[in-house]
Design a protein around this motif. Structure first.
Motif, PDB file in Angstrom:
ATOM      1  N   HIS B 177       1.236  -1.142  -0.275  1.00  0.00           N
ATOM      2  CA  HIS B 177       0.030   0.249  -0.092  1.00  0.00           C
ATOM      3  C   HIS B 177       0.856   1.401  -0.042  1.00  0.00           C
ATOM      4  O   HIS B 177       0.659   2.135  -0.672  1.00  0.00           O
ATOM      5  N   TRP B 178       1.735   0.979   0.826  1.00  0.00           N
ATOM      6  CA  TRP B 178       2.500   2.585   0.850  1.00  0.00           C
ATOM      7  C   TRP B 178       3.331   2.866  -0.329  1.00  0.00           C
ATOM      8  O   TRP B 178       3.377   3.803  -0.815  1.00  0.00           O
ATOM      9  N   ASN B 180       2.468   1.705  -3.061  1.00  0.00           N
ATOM     10  CA  ASN B 180       2.160   2.176  -3.739  1.00  0.00           C
ATOM     11  C   ASN B 180       1.780   4.147  -3.588  1.00  0.00           C
ATOM     12  O   ASN B 180       1.442   4.984  -5.287  1.00  0.00           O
ATOM     13  N   ALA B 181       0.895   3.683  -2.613  1.00  0.00           N
ATOM     14  CA  ALA B 181       0.674   5.820  -2.009  1.00  0.00           C
ATOM     15  C   ALA B 181       1.722   6.264  -2.688  1.00  0.00           C
ATOM     16  O   ALA B 181       1.763   7.725  -3.302  1.00  0.00           O
ATOM     17  N   SER B 184       1.942   6.471  -6.572  1.00  0.00           N
ATOM     18  CA  SER B 184       1.105   7.537  -7.233  1.00  0.00           C
ATOM     19  C   SER B 184       0.946   8.870  -6.750  1.00  0.00           C
ATOM     20  O   SER B 184       1.576   9.578  -8.111  1.00  0.00           O
ATOM     21  N   VAL B 185       1.682   9.698  -6.073  1.00  0.00           N
ATOM     22  CA  VAL B 185       1.979  10.842  -5.036  1.00  0.00           C
ATOM     23  C   VAL B 185       3.342  11.216  -6.255  1.00  0.00           C
ATOM     24  O   VAL B 185       2.949  12.664  -6.477  1.00  0.00           O
ATOM     25  N   LEU B 190       0.602  16.356  -4.569  1.00  0.00           N
ATOM     26  CA  LEU B 190       0.147  16.280  -3.831  1.00  0.00           C
ATOM     27  C   LEU B 190       0.093  18.359  -3.122  1.00  0.00           C
ATOM     28  O   LEU B 190       0.599  18.572  -3.508  1.00  0.00           O
ATOM     29  N   TRP B 195     -10.120  14.338  -2.067  1.00  0.00           N
ATOM     30  CA  TRP B 195     -10.363  12.604  -3.284  1.00  0.00           C
ATOM     31  C   TRP B 195     -11.799  12.470  -3.458  1.00  0.00           C
ATOM     32  O   TRP B 195     -12.310  11.859  -2.144  1.00  0.00           O
ATOM     33  N   SER B 208      -7.548   1.625  -1.911  1.00  0.00           N
ATOM     34  CA  SER B 208      -6.418   2.584  -2.207  1.00  0.00           C
ATOM     35  C   SER B 208      -6.370   3.749  -1.659  1.00  0.00           C
ATOM     36  O   SER B 208      -5.448   5.197  -1.670  1.00  0.00           O
ATOM     37  N   ARG B 212      -4.677   6.023   0.856  1.00  0.00           N
ATOM     38  CA  ARG B 212      -3.490   6.964   0.586  1.00  0.00           C
ATOM     39  C   ARG B 212      -4.012   8.136   1.846  1.00  0.00           C
ATOM     40  O   ARG B 212      -3.010   9.473   1.741  1.00  0.00           O
ATOM     41  N   TYR B 216      -0.952  10.470   3.379  1.00  0.00           N
ATOM     42  CA  TYR B 216      -1.221  12.401   2.424  1.00  0.00           C
ATOM     43  C   TYR B 216      -1.074  13.089   3.533  1.00  0.00           C
ATOM     44  O   TYR B 216      -1.203  14.487   3.240  1.00  0.00           O
TER      45      TYR B 216
END
Lengths: 499, 499
Positions: B177-178, B180-181, B184-185, B190, B195, B208, B212, B216
């Motif tokens: 998860h981390w 991917n976040a 993405s950022v 950011l 969202w 997800s 995030r 974030y």
């Protein structure tokens, strides 16, 4: 089931693949895209390989701030080698010592520094000494460059003096740089940014900007040195959105700014290098300058704590909270102190160095149970905001009370006639130590010693007030513009011996 | 020297510490700050602990989209347990199967779903079934909650079907998860973002967003279901800057938008769920909608590739390039194909699942040499932009949900009268596609179409149930006796054209 790997594509290769045409670095005149930067770095790597540099080797880099610095940092990583940035302001003997300690295979330098490099004693080290200009004229070797990096591998090694004796090489892994860049982005955000590097690239504050540039896909403007007018021009005319400075630089930028204000695109003045004087922070606030105080060091791959946008006005003087992936506590020995109590700042985070090069004892002393003991003094308030009081080595102990030079200096600086101030302890029979101030006056003004001391008396506990003011023309500062209090102290002792 | 640790502070605790007052989640009427979300999550965790849930236990979560969903996901992690989100649209028998397969200790559900939950056969699983409302009325236990997480520990497990009938539990670690976040950022940037989650939170696309949000420090608006007018209102009136959708949803939002345009604050329409129809992308371009096509799946913790801002206009139809920490290649078997050639999409990245729960064979088949073989077909162009041609050749995309023919066929075959079954998608104006079944009956038996459809309804989610049964004498098969679904699809299209 596969374990999560610590590998990823080489940052510059990947960045050049993702956003080849975006601006990577510029110096106000020339600029290179990420694709160009990658091509140049790979070209340098192939030439460097001719000198036998391979995986794990140290390469000492003695260069001023310029575009090639960026190419060189990445070139070294394309060979799996470790970059060792040297401080250009050191004496040749100090360079030689660091090159020897690092067991560097190659020592590359700017041609302009050649004469001084040759002054370094050759005893104790075996590095090939060669200018980058000379390397550029060699032919590239056919070598396989690194395509994937491992986060646990060392990327850079930078020497810090610490409080005692010889400097130590701080090993930073790719992971250290990566995690710090992630922690920073989760606090500051990421827009179409351009980060100004007018601090030395051989210091963590500058090097970290280069690292973030390639990870974020962000433009970096590199300035040869600090010039307040040039820094302001980059903000006004060339779209710089973030600038890293120390207090003194910020003050000079504000002086140069005069009655003007900054454009809205300028969103972060990252203020590091120790506790900032309150008058400076208030001046920033009054002019709407987006100042973010930060606390960090080489051992934490730059920022360890930074004030968030929310906190910057409400918590004037605080260095904020630890970055998202990290933690920070105040210790007395191994005990964690409650909010409000002063003690040693300790940091635990994936961006903390694995240790000092060839210094297992120093490493064990600094990093205990996963916590880095910084030697700096501070406290956290009830909400967890960090207030850095001072570096421990500077602490003045007077009659059982602690005197923090920065606090006294801030008061001196709040007097309109004072341009710069540095406070150190003088040995005293009765109190142990007493504070003494070195002061640089503003050219236009003058002030009587007694008036200035009265100014302090009105604002400080008696034991914090300087017993003496020594007028001087300039304060000794290091490359990051921090006041070198130990030099002031030496000067003071010299005076006393002479007097 | 210390090895870099994979540990960090618990995300929600840390986030609530850093930015306690920022909005964490809202539903358009109520909103919780990060501090509130943390307090609620910790409260739920303490009540859940009463049921014996501890480190490593699975907790099945069957809930609609609402604020409590966020509290529950974090509550489970505060116990070190693994959240297993269940799809609310499944049939009770499917829930029961997943709860049993996951060996869940607790199955928590919205009270409104209680009646359907009770229809699930109790054979094969031992989970405590309890509504979240009932848990809320229990008393909290005195337990130590997790203060630090380890990136290699499992955080969630979500079921996806595949080519072989029964769904498989996709384990995702905190690190998945981390990373991917972070990927993405580094692509989307950011800012002060909000969202919108109008996709199900039990799907990767929704979950997800929750992850995030807390990493974030970003507000997340949760909508109970998808309503194009409500989605547009959140953009126009409530400051939503990013929205995750599939094609069908984007089209309906544009229909609702009519002659209006979106405010500049709306900066990203993240378009996933398979290749987007070109007319839709052109419509977005013409209206200045900031559409970013993306390609991802549960196994990659959401996005695996996303078009960067630069590419979005120039590369209409492309799903972009792999996120910064990852890689993507096109394979034929184990061979990497050159640009332009179609093959199977393979992904290697720290956000790829370590594997399927209790399915070592399926894991070994899907993840080979560190590469996840997705089963999806595509190619990359000379610059490395990905074009997804089709999801696993036989996948049916129906209203944002994946329908795996093999799963539906297995249910059809479980009826005593059915000898052979083949399921394919039929184009549908509203849902994109709907499943249709070709069925060969056993010579001895007969069955009515409606009886067979009822048989499916009792065992499958509504969207998986064939809208039509086509009786046939034999199914086209290849030499290995596999049903050739593309031939069935051709046959279906021929029938439709004939009228």
């Amino acid at each position: 089931m596969e374990q999560m790997s610590n590998e990823m594509p080489h940052w510059l290769t990947k960045r050049a693949f993702l956003t080849p045409d975006r601006e990577a670095v510029s110096d106000g005149r020339r600029s290179w895209s990420f694709w160009e930067l990658k091509e140049r770095a790979r070209d340098v790597a192939r030439r460097l390989a001719r000198l036998g540099v391979g995986r794990g080797d140290r390469v000492a880099v003695l260069m001023d701030n310029h575009l090639d610095y960026a190419a060189w940092i990445h070139a070294i990583s394309f060979l799996g080698a470790v970059a060792v940035p040297l401080n250009t302001r050191l004496a040749p003997a100090e360079w030689g010592w660091q090159v020897a300690d690092a067991e560097a295979k190659v020592w590359v330098f700017d041609e302009s520094l050649e004469e001084r490099v040759c002054e370094a004693d050759e005893a104790g080290w075996e590095a090939v000494r060669i200018s980058r200009q000379e390397i550029a004229s060699t032919s590239p070797a056919e070598v396989e460059l690194v395509e994937r990096i491992c986060l646990t591998d060392p990327a850079t090694m930078m020497y810090t003096s610490g409080t005692t004796g010889r400097p130590k090489g701080v090993i930073l892994t790719y992971g250290n740089h990566w995690w710090n860049a992630m922690g920073s982005v989760l606090n500051l955000g990421l827009q179409e940014d351009k980060w100004l590097a007018c601090v030395p690239l051989f210091h963590m504050s500058g090097l970290s900007i280069l690292m973030r540039g390639v990870i974020y896909g962000m433009a970096v403007e590199i300035q040869a040195g600090f010039d307040p007018a040039e820094a302001n021009r980059s903000i006004h005319e060339r779209g710089v959105t973030i600038v890293s400075v120390v207090s003194n630089m910020a003050a000079r930028m504000l002086d140069d700014l005069g009655e003007q204000t900054y454009p809205l695109s300028f969103r972060c003045l990252l203020l590091g290098g120790g506790p900032a004087p309150r008058p400076l922070l208030e001046r920033c606030r009054d002019k709407g300058v987006p100042v973010f105080q930060t606390y960090g060091m080489t051992e934490t791959a730059s920022q360890a704590a930074t004030l968030s946008p929310e906190g910057s006005l409400a918590r004037l003087g605080s260095a904020g909270k630890p970055l998202f992936p990290g933690e920070l506590t105040i210790r007395k020995g191994d005990q964690t102190l409650p909010p409000g109590e002063e003690g040693e700042i300790a940091v635990r985070a994936p961006y903390v160095t694995p240790g000092y090069w060839k210094r297992p004892d120093a490493t064990r002393e600094a990093i205990r149970d996963g916590w880095l003991y910084t030697g700096d003094i501070g406290y956290v308030d009830e909400q967890g905001f960090l207030y850095v009081l001072d570096r421990r080595s500077d602490l003045i102990l007077s009659g059982g009370e602690n005197v923090y030079p920065a606090e006294v200096e801030a008061v001196l600086l709040s007097h309109p006639a004072v341009a710069e101030a540095g406070v150190v302890g003088k040995t005293d029979a009765r109190w142990g130590e007493v504070p003494v101030a070195f002061v640089v006056l503003r050219s236009e003004g003058g002030v009587d010693e007694q008036v200035l001391i009265r100014h302090c008396r009105e604002r400080l506990a008696r034991y914090k007030v300087p017993v003496q003011i020594i007028w001087t023309d300039a304060l000794p500062r290091n490359a990051s513009n921090k006041v070198l209090r130990r030099k002031l102290k030496a000067k003071l002792e010299q005076r006393m011996n002479e007097g």
